[in-house]
Design a protein around this motif. Structure first.
Motif, PDB file in Angstrom:
ATOM      1  N   LEU A 253      22.864 -23.623-110.375  1.00  0.00           N
ATOM      2  CA  LEU A 253      23.313 -24.536-109.324  1.00  0.00           C
ATOM      3  C   LEU A 253      22.302 -24.600-108.188  1.00  0.00           C
ATOM      4  CD1 LEU A 253      27.088 -23.590-109.311  1.00  0.00           C
ATOM      5  CD2 LEU A 253      26.211 -25.910-109.633  1.00  0.00           C
ATOM      6  N   VAL A 254      21.722 -23.449-107.859  1.00  0.00           N
ATOM      7  CA  VAL A 254      20.715 -23.387-106.795  1.00  0.00           C
ATOM      8  C   VAL A 254      19.570 -24.349-107.076  1.00  0.00           C
ATOM      9  CG1 VAL A 254      18.835 -21.913-105.952  1.00  0.00           C
ATOM     10  CG2 VAL A 254      21.178 -21.080-105.874  1.00  0.00           C
ATOM     11  N   ARG A 255      19.147 -24.435-108.329  1.00  0.00           N
ATOM     12  CA  ARG A 255      17.994 -25.291-108.634  1.00  0.00           C
ATOM     13  C   ARG A 255      18.398 -26.739-108.897  1.00  0.00           C
ATOM     14  NH1 ARG A 255      15.637 -25.252-114.515  1.00  0.00           N
ATOM     15  NH2 ARG A 255      17.469 -24.944-115.827  1.00  0.00           N
ATOM     16  N   PHE A 256      19.654 -26.976-109.277  1.00  0.00           N
ATOM     17  CA  PHE A 256      20.058 -28.352-109.563  1.00  0.00           C
ATOM     18  C   PHE A 256      20.301 -29.159-108.289  1.00  0.00           C
ATOM     19  CE2 PHE A 256      23.279 -31.619-110.197  1.00  0.00           C
ATOM     20  CZ  PHE A 256      22.688 -32.373-111.196  1.00  0.00           C
ATOM     21  N   LEU A 257      21.001 -28.589-107.335  1.00  0.00           N
ATOM     22  CA  LEU A 257      21.458 -29.366-106.182  1.00  0.00           C
ATOM     23  C   LEU A 257      20.331 -30.058-105.407  1.00  0.00           C
ATOM     24  CD1 LEU A 257      24.359 -27.110-104.898  1.00  0.00           C
ATOM     25  CD2 LEU A 257      24.554 -29.468-105.700  1.00  0.00           C
ATOM     26  N   PRO A 258      19.211 -29.389-105.115  1.00  0.00           N
ATOM     27  CA  PRO A 258      18.176 -30.090-104.341  1.00  0.00           C
ATOM     28  C   PRO A 258      17.552 -31.260-105.091  1.00  0.00           C
ATOM     29  CG  PRO A 258      17.793 -27.711-104.352  1.00  0.00           C
ATOM     30  CD  PRO A 258      18.832 -27.994-105.382  1.00  0.00           C
ATOM     31  N   SER A 259      17.736 -31.294-106.414  1.00  0.00           N
ATOM     32  CA  SER A 259      17.110 -32.350-107.215  1.00  0.00           C
ATOM     33  C   SER A 259      17.975 -33.596-107.346  1.00  0.00           C
ATOM     34  CB  SER A 259      16.788 -31.812-108.617  1.00  0.00           C
ATOM     35  OG  SER A 259      17.975 -31.593-109.372  1.00  0.00           O
ATOM     36  N   VAL A 260      19.195 -33.574-106.797  1.00  0.00           N
ATOM     37  CA  VAL A 260      20.132 -34.691-106.973  1.00  0.00           C
ATOM     38  C   VAL A 260      19.532 -36.044-106.588  1.00  0.00           C
ATOM     39  CG1 VAL A 260      22.275 -35.691-106.051  1.00  0.00           C
ATOM     40  CG2 VAL A 260      22.261 -33.349-106.927  1.00  0.00           C
ATOM     41  N   PRO A 261      18.798 -36.163-105.465  1.00  0.00           N
ATOM     42  CA  PRO A 261      18.244 -37.481-105.130  1.00  0.00           C
ATOM     43  C   PRO A 261      17.332 -38.061-106.212  1.00  0.00           C
ATOM     44  CG  PRO A 261      18.128 -36.020-103.232  1.00  0.00           C
ATOM     45  CD  PRO A 261      18.528 -35.170-104.400  1.00  0.00           C
ATOM     46  N   GLY A 262      16.774 -37.203-107.054  1.00  0.00           N
ATOM     47  CA  GLY A 262      15.887 -37.674-108.110  1.00  0.00           C
ATOM     48  C   GLY A 262      16.594 -38.360-109.260  1.00  0.00           C
ATOM     49  N   TYR A 263      17.921 -38.329-109.261  1.00  0.00           N
ATOM     50  CA  TYR A 263      18.686 -39.010-110.308  1.00  0.00           C
ATOM     51  C   TYR A 263      19.132 -40.408-109.879  1.00  0.00           C
ATOM     52  CZ  TYR A 263      19.025 -34.423-112.548  1.00  0.00           C
ATOM     53  OH  TYR A 263      18.724 -33.228-113.147  1.00  0.00           O
ATOM     54  N   MET A 264      18.802 -40.814-108.668  1.00  0.00           N
ATOM     55  CA  MET A 264      19.378 -42.034-108.116  1.00  0.00           C
ATOM     56  C   MET A 264      18.703 -43.313-108.591  1.00  0.00           C
ATOM     57  SD  MET A 264      20.220 -41.005-104.171  1.00  0.00           S
ATOM     58  CE  MET A 264      20.667 -42.707-103.820  1.00  0.00           C
ATOM     59  N   TYR A 265      17.386 -43.297-108.671  1.00  0.00           N
ATOM     60  CA  TYR A 265      16.631 -44.510-108.986  1.00  0.00           C
ATOM     61  C   TYR A 265      15.660 -44.252-110.131  1.00  0.00           C
ATOM     62  CZ  TYR A 265      18.132 -46.276-104.400  1.00  0.00           C
ATOM     63  OH  TYR A 265      18.870 -46.694-103.323  1.00  0.00           O
ATOM     64  N   ALA A 266      15.306 -45.332-110.806  1.00  0.00           N
ATOM     65  CA  ALA A 266      14.279 -45.258-111.844  1.00  0.00           C
ATOM     66  C   ALA A 266      13.571 -46.602-111.913  1.00  0.00           C
ATOM     67  CB  ALA A 266      14.895 -44.898-113.190  1.00  0.00           C
ATOM     68  N   GLN A 267      12.381 -46.595-112.511  1.00  0.00           N
ATOM     69  CA  GLN A 267      11.587 -47.820-112.610  1.00  0.00           C
ATOM     70  C   GLN A 267      10.964 -47.949-113.990  1.00  0.00           C
ATOM     71  OE1 GLN A 267       9.573 -47.041-108.405  1.00  0.00           O
ATOM     72  NE2 GLN A 267       8.953 -49.036-109.219  1.00  0.00           N
ATOM     73  N   GLU A 268      10.834 -49.182-114.411  1.00  0.00           N
ATOM     74  CA  GLU A 268      10.081 -49.530-115.606  1.00  0.00           C
ATOM     75  C   GLU A 268       9.346 -50.826-115.298  1.00  0.00           C
ATOM     76  OE1 GLU A 268      10.685 -50.229-120.422  1.00  0.00           O
ATOM     77  OE2 GLU A 268      12.392 -50.454-119.061  1.00  0.00           O
ATOM     78  N   GLY A 269       8.106 -50.695-114.887  1.00  0.00           N
ATOM     79  CA  GLY A 269       7.363 -51.879-114.480  1.00  0.00           C
ATOM     80  C   GLY A 269       8.035 -52.549-113.295  1.00  0.00           C
ATOM     81  N   LYS A 270       8.442 -53.804-113.481  1.00  0.00           N
ATOM     82  CA  LYS A 270       9.076 -54.562-112.402  1.00  0.00           C
ATOM     83  C   LYS A 270      10.596 -54.434-112.414  1.00  0.00           C
ATOM     84  CE  LYS A 270       7.320 -58.607-111.428  1.00  0.00           C
ATOM     85  NZ  LYS A 270       6.791 -59.996-111.544  1.00  0.00           N
ATOM     86  N   LYS A 271      11.106 -53.517-113.212  1.00  0.00           N
ATOM     87  CA  LYS A 271      12.543 -53.254-113.231  1.00  0.00           C
ATOM     88  C   LYS A 271      12.842 -52.042-112.345  1.00  0.00           C
ATOM     89  CE  LYS A 271      12.964 -54.791-118.055  1.00  0.00           C
ATOM     90  NZ  LYS A 271      13.276 -54.339-119.438  1.00  0.00           N
ATOM     91  N   VAL A 272      13.753 -52.205-111.404  1.00  0.00           N
ATOM     92  CA  VAL A 272      14.181 -51.110-110.539  1.00  0.00           C
ATOM     93  C   VAL A 272      15.657 -50.843-110.823  1.00  0.00           C
ATOM     94  CG1 VAL A 272      14.564 -50.347-108.169  1.00  0.00           C
ATOM     95  CG2 VAL A 272      12.501 -51.656-108.749  1.00  0.00           C
ATOM     96  N   TYR A 273      15.949 -49.633-111.293  1.00  0.00           N
ATOM     97  CA  TYR A 273      17.313 -49.253-111.652  1.00  0.00           C
ATOM     98  C   TYR A 273      17.979 -48.526-110.481  1.00  0.00           C
ATOM     99  CZ  TYR A 273      16.080 -50.094-116.583  1.00  0.00           C
ATOM    100  OH  TYR A 273      15.684 -50.648-117.775  1.00  0.00           O
ATOM    101  N   VAL A 274      19.163 -48.985-110.110  1.00  0.00           N
ATOM    102  CA  VAL A 274      19.995 -48.277-109.139  1.00  0.00           C
ATOM    103  C   VAL A 274      21.069 -47.554-109.946  1.00  0.00           C
ATOM    104  CG1 VAL A 274      21.453 -48.449-107.101  1.00  0.00           C
ATOM    105  CG2 VAL A 274      19.568 -50.077-107.432  1.00  0.00           C
ATOM    106  N   ASN A 275      20.922 -46.240-110.071  1.00  0.00           N
ATOM    107  CA  ASN A 275      21.785 -45.474-110.969  1.00  0.00           C
ATOM    108  C   ASN A 275      22.959 -44.808-110.274  1.00  0.00           C
ATOM    109  OD1 ASN A 275      20.536 -46.015-113.428  1.00  0.00           O
ATOM    110  ND2 ASN A 275      19.003 -44.407-113.133  1.00  0.00           N
ATOM    111  N   LEU A 276      22.708 -44.146-109.168  1.00  0.00           N
ATOM    112  CA  LEU A 276      23.766 -43.431-108.456  1.00  0.00           C
ATOM    113  C   LEU A 276      23.914 -43.999-107.057  1.00  0.00           C
ATOM    114  CD1 LEU A 276      23.037 -39.711-109.459  1.00  0.00           C
ATOM    115  CD2 LEU A 276      24.658 -41.303-110.510  1.00  0.00           C
ATOM    116  N   TYR A 277      25.148 -43.948-106.573  1.00  0.00           N
ATOM    117  CA  TYR A 277      25.452 -44.497-105.256  1.00  0.00           C
ATOM    118  C   TYR A 277      25.642 -43.358-104.263  1.00  0.00           C
ATOM    119  CZ  TYR A 277      25.980 -48.676-108.024  1.00  0.00           C
ATOM    120  OH  TYR A 277      25.727 -49.723-108.877  1.00  0.00           O
ATOM    121  N   ILE A 278      24.597 -43.151-103.459  1.00  0.00           N
ATOM    122  CA  ILE A 278      24.582 -42.093-102.454  1.00  0.00           C
ATOM    123  C   ILE A 278      23.871 -42.659-101.229  1.00  0.00           C
ATOM    124  CG2 ILE A 278      23.843 -39.740-101.916  1.00  0.00           C
ATOM    125  CD1 ILE A 278      23.682 -39.177-104.923  1.00  0.00           C
ATOM    126  N   ASN A 279      24.490 -42.587-100.067  1.00  0.00           N
ATOM    127  CA  ASN A 279      23.853 -43.100 -98.852  1.00  0.00           C
ATOM    128  C   ASN A 279      22.470 -42.487 -98.688  1.00  0.00           C
ATOM    129  OD1 ASN A 279      25.945 -44.739 -98.119  1.00  0.00           O
ATOM    130  ND2 ASN A 279      26.533 -43.591 -96.298  1.00  0.00           N
TER     131      ASN A 279
END
Length: 663
Positions: A419-445
């Motif tokens: 848990l210690v190592r997972f929690l700080p990485s949460v923002p890294g699950y929010m967005y992704a890209q493939e060229g000109k495609k921008v994925y909005v995956n998770l909803y977090i302010n």
């Protein structure tokens, strides 16, 4: 330090691109996303301020640090229980590194360096690093085996320790730019390359993770022998002679995912954490090497897990004996195991599956796991933990693995440090890209800075998710930029409780997500679960997404015998439960919940939660007479249970009484 991490990550990405292919979709680095929400940000802050320091302190107090000191001195006796206890230090350093990348902390940085110095002294000249043997090579613990590697296929965890070393050292290097920990890892990895491979020693690691770690070292160094060794370890599965006709999973190889070659496997099997790390590593290799056989196998296994072997709150690994998957549809509630580490491993795997396929169903499951069966593993105080995550707690039933309350630490403390190592990485699950495609995956302010077509694009999220479903996405490109914004429409909006139909909503009506751009409702096409908005985006553009959050009753597949005739309750991504504290001290005798719920935000309760208040029935015995009466019922988010003392809890509720057992 944040700027350093970003520049190193950019170098890392460029270097990787120059090497060869990887995932077609790239996750946006967590350091590029600054959180401002009231749900995840406080948890990440508590992790930095409370959980990480407590974890380091417990590593010292329990003898884990002492093991390294004794290994350096080649004197003493291994003083903890498990041969993999070294990894608790590695994982805590990994979490601290992630955390310091966004929250610079000189004191923590100095302490981490002091631990790394202790680890370095414990490493043997040829790179071997395993305190359980180095302290006293003539008298190692039983699990270690009498010589190096001889028990690796089962319980020594030598390569498991190496894997977590590699993952932690990679994180530390990318966060700080320092090589002190990375050099230790590379020295150990070079030993593995010299020892294992075609024409050398072969083994299917008893507990996977070294494969994931080697891939991370490959990405940093470009060393193809690290990548080849990761694949070699995976391909060694299915070669050892087991008793194929035995039903015992240790004897037939299933416990280790070693009963057949990985490309011939088609179901989630064995120890759940081992399985998740294996499937995540297979996804890595499939992405880098284009291994279609690996890809086909993990696709089949994912379908099996989600269609037959997962609990309604995302937990996996139903069987306490061996912390493992059971047979298809073997998902009992009273004895559910659901190890926290398995939930974290499931998150790792599902992110990788999304990066391979670009399908929102993997993020749907990732979200279900994160908001329910994963963060339930951590108490609101930041220093108490569940190893297992129950589906029900009854006053009249006990079993050896049932945890009625969280603990500060365990003899086997893999879950707290994971848990210690997972929690700080949460923002890294929010967005992704493939060229000109921008994925909005998770909803977090948050405020995220992305680069699209070599131009900076800032995306700000404003909302109150997971409590409410009205999402604002404010886009500020430096200059007008054309790209596809792919906005995930969660499966629960579309009437899907989980992919593959193991659970379904009683009301099958799909809700409509309404999307507007600059106040004007937009038609949109849906592709793999994403609303696709393709336009020239300009500074000040605002996308509003309305995700209806009705309270929904969940039904289980009829083959889940423990859930027959019962309902669970879900609102948005959150699965709810009834806990003793809000329901007269007892919940195991509640049934017949109504379908009308008041949705109430209780800011002073459980750090602020939306509770559901409605009607139900309670059956009791009064003066020897069975009595059924109407009752007010309060439900809380599943993740928040057991923060107010011990007592009953239930996720599933009978729709009506089917019989009475007298005693």
């Amino acid at each position: 330090m944040k700027r350093l991490f970003l520049s190193l990550s950019l170098f890392y990405a460029v270097n990787l691109s120059a090497q060869q292919a990887d995932y077609p979709i790239k996750a946006v680095n967590f350091t590029a996303v600054k959180l401002s929400d009231n749900f995840w940000l406080p948890r990440i802050q508590v992790n930095h301020q409370v959980t990480i320091p407590a974890s380091f302190a417990r590593c010292e107090n329990t003898g884990r640090v002492k093991n390294f000191e004794m290994a350096a001195a080649h004197s003493g006796k291994f003083c903890t229980k498990f041969t993999f206890d070294d990894t608790d230090i590695y994982k805590t350093i990994e979490g601290a590194s992630f955390s310091m990348a966004v929250t610079p902390d000189k004191k923590m940085d100095r302490y981490v360096d002091s631990l790394i110095a202790i680890v370095a002294k414990a490493q043997e000249p040829d790179g071997y690093l395993y305190t359980a043997r180095t302290i006293d090579p003539l008298h190692p613990p039983e699990w270690a085996g009498p010589e190096r590697w001889v028990n690796e296929h089962s319980m020594s965890h030598e390569l498991y320790n190496s894997g977590h070393l590699f993952e932690a050292a990679s994180a530390h290097y990318l966060a700080t730019g320092k090589r002190n920990f990375l050099d230790i890892a590379l020295k150990n990895a070079d030993l593995l390359v010299r020892t294992f491979g075609p024409g050398k020693r072969g083994v299917a690691p008893g507990h996977e993770v070294v494969e994931m770690g080697l891939v991370k070292l490959y990405r940093i160094t470009g060393r193809k022998d690290y990548l080849a060794l990761a694949k070699f370890f995976i391909d060694e599965r299915g070669k050892r002679g087991y008793k194929k006709d035995s039903e015992n999973e240790w004897q037939n190889g299933k416990y280790w995912q070693d009963d057949k070659p990985v490309t011939a496997q088609d179901e989630a099997e064995g120890h759940a954490v081992r399985a998740m790390y294996l499937y995540a590593a297979m996804a890595d290799i499939a992405a880098i090497d284009g291994d279609t056989a690996y890809l086909a196998a993990i696709d089949r296994i994912w379908d099996n897990m989600t269609g037959k072997k997962i609990y309604v709150q995302g937990g996996i690994g139903a069987v306490p004996d061996g912390e493992r998957f059971g047979e298809d549809y073997e998902l009992p509630n009273a004895t559910a195991y659901n190890e926290t580490c398995a939930a974290i491993g499931n998150a790792f795997w599902n992110e990788r599956m999304f990066l391979l396929h670009g399908d929102a169903k993997y993020i749907d499951l990732l979200e279900k796991v994160m908001y329910n069966g994963l963060i339930s593993g951590l108490g609101l105080d930041g220093k108490s933990f569940f190893y297992t995550n129950a589906m029900e707690v009854r006053d009249d039933f006990k079993h050896g693995s049932l945890e009625r309350s969280r603990s500060g630490w365990f003899e086997c403390s893999c879950c707290p440090t994971n848990l210690v190592r997972f929690l700080p990485s949460v923002p890294g699950y929010m967005y992704a890209q493939e060229g000109k495609k921008v994925y909005v995956n998770l909803y977090i302010n948050s405020t995220a800075t992305l680069k699209v077509e070599n131009s900076d694009v800032v995306i700000r999220q404003e909302h109150d998710y997971p409590w409410e479903g009205n999402i604002l996405l404010k886009l500020d490109p430096v200059k007008a930029t054309a790209f596809e914004l792919r906005v995930r429409i969660p499966g629960w909006v579309n009437g899907e409780a989980i992919a593959d139909g193991l659970y379904r909503f009683k009301d099958t009506k799909a809700d409509a997500a309404v999307i507007a751009v600059n106040g004007k409702v937009q038609p949109y096409r849906v592709e793999k679960g994403y609303a696709v908005l393709n336009r020239m985006w300009k500074k000040g553009d605002v996308v509003s997404v309305s995700l209806p959050m009705r309270v929904k009753e969940v039904l289980a597949d009829g083959r889940l015998v423990d859930d027959e005739g019962k309902v669970a309750i879900q609102r948005g991504p959150l699965v709810y439960c009834a806990e003793w504290k809000d329901n007269g001290g007892k919940v195991s005798n509640l049934f017949g919940l109504g379908d009308k719920w008041d949705v109430v935000m209780e800011k002073g309760m459980l750090n602020g939660v939306v509770v559901l208040r409605g009607e139900g029935k309670r059956v009791e015995v009064r003066d020897g007479v069975v009595d059924t009466r109407e009752e007010k019922v309060t439900l809380i988010p599943y993740y928040s249970w057991a923060n107010r003392g011990e007592g009953e809890m239930s996720v599933w509720f009978l729709e009506k009484v089917r019989g009475v057992s007298l005693r």
